[in-house]
Design an enzyme around this catalytic site. Structure first.
Site, PDB file in Angstrom:
ATOM      1  N   PRO A 113       0.714  -1.251  -0.012  1.00 38.45           N
ATOM      2  CA  PRO A 113       0.024  -0.140  -0.097  1.00 38.45           C
ATOM      3  C   PRO A 113       0.981   1.270   0.078  1.00 38.45           C
ATOM      4  CG  PRO A 113      -0.758  -1.641   1.747  1.00 38.45           C
ATOM      5  CD  PRO A 113       0.435  -2.305   1.116  1.00 38.45           C
ATOM      6  N   GLU A 114       0.454   2.089  -0.826  1.00 38.15           N
ATOM      7  CA  GLU A 114       1.210   3.430  -0.675  1.00 38.15           C
ATOM      8  C   GLU A 114       0.690   4.584  -0.079  1.00 38.15           C
ATOM      9  OE1 GLU A 114       3.268   4.203  -4.800  1.00 38.15           O
ATOM     10  OE2 GLU A 114       3.109   1.901  -5.102  1.00 38.15           O
ATOM     11  N   LYS A 150       3.587   6.292   4.708  1.00 36.88           N
ATOM     12  CA  LYS A 150       2.847   4.851   4.789  1.00 36.88           C
ATOM     13  C   LYS A 150       2.522   4.416   6.256  1.00 36.88           C
ATOM     14  CE  LYS A 150       5.482   3.270   0.896  1.00 36.88           C
ATOM     15  NZ  LYS A 150       6.492   2.385   0.170  1.00 36.88           N
ATOM     16  N   ARG A 203      13.035  -4.685  -5.100  1.00 36.85           N
ATOM     17  CA  ARG A 203      11.805  -4.537  -5.822  1.00 36.85           C
ATOM     18  C   ARG A 203      11.968  -4.258  -7.239  1.00 36.85           C
ATOM     19  NH1 ARG A 203       8.370  -2.205  -2.275  1.00 36.85           N
ATOM     20  NH2 ARG A 203       6.713  -2.572  -3.959  1.00 36.85           N
TER      21      ARG A 203
END
Length: 332
Positions: free
Chosen positions: A2-3, A52, A322
Site C-alpha cells: 500500500p502506498e 505509509k 523490488r
C-alpha cells in the site's frame, strides 16, 4: 505494498467513523492481545497519516501506530460514513485533471484498488458495508453484528456501528506521544502533511547531496514519504529521468519537478482511490483507465510491452529487492 494515498484514505475513514467514539478492541489472531486490552473501552481522539504509517490516538495520550507494510490492509464493515473529499458512497470517482467525464456513474476498479471496504494490500473485500453520508444503521437488516472474524485478524476495532479489522501489518504497536514524534521525525516530507514549499526544499536538499540512484531515493521513506513501487516508476517516467542516475547528478529542476508531480499524484490517489498517473485522457479513455490498472500507468507492470510514447519495450529489473519498470529510450 500500500502506498501513501491508501494510508491517507484509511486515516480519513477513521476520522469520520471512529474519532469521538468509544472503541472495543480485540486481537482474534492473538498477536496483539495485551495492546488491544489497553485500547478497549477508550475513545479515539485523533488520527494522523504520514507517508505509509497511520497513528490513531486514544484517551490519555495513548497512540496506536500501524504500518501496513507489504501485505497489510484494513477491512471495514457496518455503517461507513464516507469522507466527502474521497470517493462517494456509490463508487463515484472525483475528477481531478480530466474534463467531460460522467461523474454520476460508478467507475469500478477490476482489482478493488478503489474499494472503501478493504484498503491496503490488494485483496477481495471480505465484508459487506453500507457506505453513506448519514448514519442509517447496519448494512442490511438481519446481518450478523459484529461480523464474524475471517482469517488472521491482528486487531479488531469496533464501535456500535462500525468494525475495522487489521490484517497482515508490518507494525502494530502502542506508542507514547514522544515515541510518535520520534517516529515521524525520521520520515521524509509528506505533501499532505507538511508545508508543500518546505517539503520541496527538504526533498531537494537531501537528493542533491546523495550518490544513491534516484530510483532508490524515491523509495526511501527517510527522503520522501509515501512513494512506493508504482508511484516511483511513474514519477520517473513522467520526468523522463533515468532511475540509475545518482541523486546528486539529477538536474535541480528535475528534482523539484519530481516533488511537485508527487504533490499532484498523491492528491489524485487520495481522491479517487486509484494510482492514476496518465494525463490528457479523453472521457472514454479516462473511464477505461479508472476501471483497469493496465490502462492507468505509463510503465508500471508493462515489462516487454511497447512504451506508450516511443514504442521501445519497457524494461523491468530488480532494484533493492523490488521491481523497477522504465523505458530505456525515453528515460535514457
Amino acid at each position: 505494498m500500500p502506498e501513501g494515498h491508501s494510508v491517507h484514505r484509511i486515516a480519513r475513514q477513521f476520522d469520520r467513523n471512529f474519532v469521538g467514539r468509544t472503541v472495543e478492541a480485540s486481537s482474534p489472531q492473538g498477536r496483539f492481545v495485551e495492546g488491544a486490552a489497553v485500547i478497549s473501552g477508550r475513545s479515539a481522539t485523533e488520527v494522523r497519516a504520514v507517508g505509509k504509517q497511520m497513528f490513531l490516538e486514544f484517551d490519555d495520550d495513548l497512540w496506536l501506530r500501524v504500518h501496513l507494510g507489504m501485505y497489510g490492509a484494513w477491512d471495514f464493515a457496518g455503517e461507513i460514513l464516507v469522507d466527502p473529499t474521497i470517493a462517494s458512497a456509490n463508487g463515484r470517482m472525483g475528477q481531478t485533471n480530466q474534463r467531460g467525464t460522467d461523474l454520476d456513474a460508478p467507475i469500478l476498479d477490476d482489482a478493488g484498488e478503489n474499494s472503501l471496504t478493504s484498503i491496503g494490500a490488494p485483496r477481495r473485500a471480505r465484508v459487506h458495508v453500507r457506505m453513506s453520508e448519514q448514519t442509517t444503521g447496519l448494512a442490511d437488516e438481519g446481518d450478523e453484528w459484529p461480523p464474524p472474524v475471517v482469517g488472521q485478524v491482528r486487531l479488531r476495532l469496533l464501535t456500535s456501528t462500525t468494525c475495522a479489522d487489521l490484517r497482515g501489518p508490518t507494525a502494530c504497536e502502542l506508542q507514547t506521544p514522544d515515541e510518535v514524534a520520534a517516529t515521524i521525525a525520521k520520515l521524509g516530507p509528506d505533501p499532505l502533511v507538511d508545508d508543500v514549499a518546505e517539503g520541496e526544499e527538504r526533498f531537494a536538499a537531501v537528493v542533491r547531496r546523495k550518490p544513491t540512484p534516484i530510483g532508490l531515493l524515491l523509495m526511501d521513506q527517510n527522503v520522501v514519504s509515501g512513494i512506493g513501487n508504482v508511484y516511483r516508476a511513474e514519477l520517473l517516467f513522467r520526468a523522463r529521468q533515468n532511475p540509475h542516475t545518482p541523486g546528486r547528478e539529477v538536474p535541480e529542476d528535475v528534482i523539484r519537478e519530481l516533488w511537485r508531480d508527487w504533490v499532484r499524484l498523491i492528491a489524485i490517489g487520495v481522491e479517487t482511490g486509484q494510482m492514476m498517473t496518465m494525463d490528457g485522457l479523453d472521457p472514454a479513455s479516462y473511464r477505461k483507465a479508472m476501471a483497469s490498472r493496465d490502462d492507468r500507468h505509463w510503465v508500471y507492470h508493462r515489462a516487454g510491452l511497447p512504451c506508450r510514447v516511443c514504442g521501445t519495450s519497457i524494461v523491468v529489473e530488480e532494484a533493492a529487492g523490488r521491481k523497477l519498470y522504465w523505458c530505456p529510450r525515453c528515460q535514457a
